[in-house]
Design a protein around this motif. Structure first.
Motif, mmCIF file in Angstrom:
data_model
loop_
_atom_site.group_PDB
_atom_site.id
_atom_site.type_symbol
_atom_site.label_atom_id
_atom_site.label_comp_id
_atom_site.label_asym_id
_atom_site.label_seq_id
_atom_site.Cartn_x
_atom_site.Cartn_y
_atom_site.Cartn_z
ATOM 1 N N SER A 27 0.826 -1.214 0.000
ATOM 2 C CA SER A 27 0.000 0.000 0.000
ATOM 3 C C SER A 27 0.854 1.255 0.000
ATOM 4 O O SER A 27 0.443 2.267 -0.563
ATOM 5 N N THR A 28 2.035 1.214 0.620
ATOM 6 C CA THR A 28 2.894 2.403 0.604
ATOM 7 C C THR A 28 3.302 2.762 -0.825
ATOM 8 O O THR A 28 3.133 3.904 -1.245
ATOM 9 N N VAL A 29 3.828 1.773 -1.569
ATOM 10 C CA VAL A 29 4.241 2.108 -2.945
ATOM 11 C C VAL A 29 3.033 2.460 -3.801
ATOM 12 O O VAL A 29 3.104 3.347 -4.649
ATOM 13 N N GLU A 30 1.916 1.790 -3.531
ATOM 14 C CA GLU A 30 0.713 2.070 -4.315
ATOM 15 C C GLU A 30 0.304 3.535 -4.155
ATOM 16 O O GLU A 30 0.081 4.238 -5.143
ATOM 17 N N LEU A 31 0.252 3.988 -2.900
ATOM 18 C CA LEU A 31 -0.170 5.370 -2.641
ATOM 19 C C LEU A 31 0.798 6.369 -3.245
ATOM 20 O O LEU A 31 0.402 7.336 -3.886
ATOM 21 N N LYS A 32 2.094 6.100 -3.041
ATOM 22 C CA LYS A 32 3.109 7.035 -3.550
ATOM 23 C C LYS A 32 3.036 7.153 -5.073
ATOM 24 O O LYS A 32 3.040 8.251 -5.619
ATOM 25 N N LEU A 33 2.967 6.003 -5.725
ATOM 26 C CA LEU A 33 2.971 6.012 -7.187
ATOM 27 C C LEU A 33 1.687 6.630 -7.742
ATOM 28 O O LEU A 33 1.713 7.394 -8.695
ATOM 29 N N LYS A 34 0.569 6.299 -7.099
ATOM 30 C CA LYS A 34 -0.725 6.812 -7.538
ATOM 31 C C LYS A 34 -0.736 8.336 -7.474
ATOM 32 O O LYS A 34 -1.196 9.005 -8.392
ATOM 33 N N GLU A 35 -0.216 8.846 -6.366
ATOM 34 C CA GLU A 35 -0.183 10.285 -6.151
ATOM 35 C C GLU A 35 0.664 10.952 -7.238
ATOM 36 O O GLU A 35 0.264 11.920 -7.867
ATOM 37 N N GLN A 36 1.845 10.382 -7.463
ATOM 38 C CA GLN A 36 2.763 10.956 -8.444
ATOM 39 C C GLN A 36 2.213 10.806 -9.865
ATOM 40 O O GLN A 36 2.393 11.683 -10.707
ATOM 41 N N ALA A 37 1.521 9.696 -10.106
ATOM 42 C CA ALA A 37 1.015 9.421 -11.464
ATOM 43 C C ALA A 37 -0.116 10.372 -11.851
ATOM 44 O O ALA A 37 -0.498 10.450 -13.013
ATOM 45 N N LYS A 38 -0.638 11.117 -10.874
ATOM 46 C CA LYS A 38 -1.652 12.126 -11.202
ATOM 47 C C LYS A 38 -1.071 13.194 -12.120
ATOM 48 O O LYS A 38 -1.792 13.893 -12.807
ATOM 49 N N ASN A 39 0.244 13.334 -12.083
ATOM 50 C CA ASN A 39 0.896 14.334 -12.935
ATOM 51 C C ASN A 39 1.089 13.857 -14.370
ATOM 52 O O ASN A 39 1.511 14.631 -15.219
ATOM 53 N N VAL A 40 0.829 12.575 -14.595
ATOM 54 C CA VAL A 40 1.024 12.063 -15.951
ATOM 55 C C VAL A 40 -0.042 12.670 -16.858
ATOM 56 O O VAL A 40 -1.233 12.580 -16.589
ATOM 57 N N ALA A 41 0.398 13.336 -17.890
ATOM 58 C CA ALA A 41 -0.542 13.915 -18.853
ATOM 59 C C ALA A 41 0.026 13.681 -20.231
ATOM 60 O O ALA A 41 1.131 14.119 -20.523
ATOM 61 N N ILE A 42 -0.699 12.965 -21.024
ATOM 62 C CA ILE A 42 -0.171 12.616 -22.333
ATOM 63 C C ILE A 42 -0.819 13.487 -23.393
ATOM 64 O O ILE A 42 -2.030 13.578 -23.494
ATOM 65 N N ASP A 43 0.031 14.129 -24.116
ATOM 66 C CA ASP A 43 -0.357 15.057 -25.160
ATOM 67 C C ASP A 43 -1.051 14.298 -26.280
ATOM 68 O O ASP A 43 -0.488 13.385 -26.863
ATOM 69 N N LYS A 44 -2.315 14.663 -26.547
ATOM 70 C CA LYS A 44 -3.019 13.985 -27.635
ATOM 71 C C LYS A 44 -3.162 14.944 -28.804
ATOM 72 O O LYS A 44 -3.835 15.953 -28.699
ATOM 73 N N PRO A 45 -2.514 14.621 -29.916
ATOM 74 C CA PRO A 45 -2.499 15.561 -31.038
ATOM 75 C C PRO A 45 -3.890 15.918 -31.558
ATOM 76 O O PRO A 45 -4.111 17.016 -32.004
ATOM 77 N N LYS A 46 -4.850 14.976 -31.442
ATOM 78 C CA LYS A 46 -6.175 15.226 -32.017
ATOM 79 C C LYS A 46 -6.966 16.260 -31.231
ATOM 80 O O LYS A 46 -7.734 17.015 -31.778
ATOM 81 N N GLU A 47 -6.791 16.261 -29.919
ATOM 82 C CA GLU A 47 -7.533 17.215 -29.101
ATOM 83 C C GLU A 47 -6.593 18.346 -28.725
ATOM 84 O O GLU A 47 -5.832 18.238 -27.781
ATOM 85 N N LYS A 48 -6.722 19.423 -29.439
ATOM 86 C CA LYS A 48 -5.780 20.520 -29.234
ATOM 87 C C LYS A 48 -6.025 21.247 -27.923
ATOM 88 O O LYS A 48 -5.139 21.863 -27.372
ATOM 89 N N LYS A 49 -7.283 21.148 -27.447
ATOM 90 C CA LYS A 49 -7.611 21.833 -26.193
ATOM 91 C C LYS A 49 -6.878 21.170 -25.028
ATOM 92 O O LYS A 49 -6.638 19.963 -25.037
ATOM 93 N N GLU A 50 -6.614 21.970 -24.042
ATOM 94 C CA GLU A 50 -6.080 21.468 -22.775
ATOM 95 C C GLU A 50 -4.865 20.582 -22.934
ATOM 96 O O GLU A 50 -4.785 19.517 -22.335
ATOM 97 N N ILE A 51 -3.983 20.984 -23.782
ATOM 98 C CA ILE A 51 -2.761 20.183 -23.884
ATOM 99 C C ILE A 51 -1.857 20.521 -22.711
ATOM 100 O O ILE A 51 -1.510 21.672 -22.489
#
Lengths: 189, 177
Positions: B129-153
């Motif tokens: 649960s410790t690694v799960e929480l840490k990784l989950k929290e950090q993974a909230k920053n993952v944002a993948i640029d989608k070329p088709k949707e120009k908004k909110e890149i």
């Protein structure tokens, strides 16, 4: 035993006669990772978007070991279209980044195995992302073998021909390979 | 195009060290490993110099692995491999030996001496649960640029290292013979 063989034969026959759509549906039903994605099997979800799901490996090489899955069922990486490949590995980079930032990892490995000979155990494409530390007990080894110049030239040209499409690859060959893959995996389970 | 003196990979890309090229585009080069684990073992790298994966911009990461997948496909088709591995070592503890991001595409056959297996570690519920929480929290920053949707890149910034940190990385990486 004979019964099992009969069943296996019947199953293989059934698979051979399926349309690609039926086959895909069949694979999905058989695949534990598709069930994880569908939420029918529990998992520790770390990251999710429309293309990928990242979960903690229940048999981790190190704490924090992530399995990055495509939501769509692909049994091996060569089947995956380019745009999805791009997405998967941008996600892999970001998750690797997360490991360096929060788990005090000193490094990461990203590993994909295509085919049983490469160590593939699941029938669903997986990119493993493994946080690494000094002396963590993991001992990967990739032997270095000096290749002869002639062999490098020959094999390089074969690969180039295949990449540029100048060599005829028998049409249907890829599909045949996938069938082998699927039936082999079904044989293992 | 940034390249680095003393970097063996940059010298290969510049053509100062001869190599058998199998794939090349504006950003990526794939060559045969002269000391490969198996015949046809290739390495694939961004032409720009990056020491670790986290420095590589998203579009180049996408291209790097698309090229690797193409080469892996070609290895299946042209040399009849029974399998392939895509392998990246990021940082010295992970087995990185050169200070330039490199993806290995390794043709596989049974009993070829390549070992990319591990013994599973048993973890307590608490550790999990410790690694799960840490990784989950950090993974909230993952944002993948989608070329088709120009908004909110919103593209997560590549890890930016200060000159000093970069030097430390480079030095660490060069320690390995």
């Amino acid at each position: 035993m004979a019964d099992e063989n009969e069943q296996m034969k019947a199953l293989q026959e059934k698979i051979k006669n399926m349309s690609p759509e039926e086959l895909k549906e069949f694979q999905k039903q058989q695949c534990i990772f598709c069930q994880i994605i569908a939420g029918k099997v529990q998992s520790k979800r770390i990251y999710e978007d429309e293309n990928v799901l990242a979960v903690l490996d229940i048999n981790p090489a190190n704490p924090g070991h992530i399995l990055l899955l495509t939501k769509e069922h692909y049994s091996i990486m060569p089947q995956i279209p380019d745009d999805v490949i791009g997405h998967v590995f941008i996600a892999a980079k970001s998750l690797s980044n997360s490991m360096l930032r929060t788990l005090e990892a000193q490094g990461t490995n990203i590993i994909v195995a295509n085919g049983i000979a490469a160590g593939q155990r699941a029938q669903h494409f997986i990119a493993h992302i493994i946080p690494r530390k000094d002396k963590d007990g993991i001992e990967f080894s990739i032997p270095q073998v000096q290749q002869s110049q002639a062999e490098i030239e020959e094999i390089g040209n074969k690969i180039i021909s295949s990449l540029t499409g100048k060599v005829e690859t028998k049409s249907g060959e890829k599909i045949k390979m996938d069938f082998d893959e699927i039936s082999k995996i079904l044989g293992v389970k | 195009m940034s390249s680095q003196q003393n970097c063996i990979i940059c010298s290969i890309i510049a053509g100062n060290i001869p190599s058998k090229k199998v794939y090349e585009d504006d950003l990526i080069l794939g060559v045969i490993d002269m000391n490969g684990a198996n015949p046809g073992h290739c390495f694939v790298m961004p032409k720009n110099h990056y020491a670790i994966l986290e420095q590589v911009p998203d579009n180049e990461v996408a291209k790097l692995f698309q090229a690797s997948n193409k080469i892996s496909r070609a290895i299946f088709e042209s040399i009849g491999a029974q399998g392939t591995n895509i392998f990246l070592a990021n940082g010295i503890p992970a087995g990185q030996t050169v200070a330039h991001v490199t993806v290995n595409v390794i043709p596989r056959k049974e009993n070829d001496g390549v070992n990319l297996q591990w013994a599973p570690k048993q973890l307590s519920e608490e550790e999990i649960s410790t690694v799960e929480l840490k990784l989950k929290e950090q993974a909230k920053n993952v944002a993948i640029d989608k070329p088709k949707e120009k908004k909110e890149i919103r593209q997560e910034k590549p890890l930016e290292l200060s000159k000093e940190e970069e030097d430390i990385y480079e030095k660490q990486l060069r320690k390995i013979p």
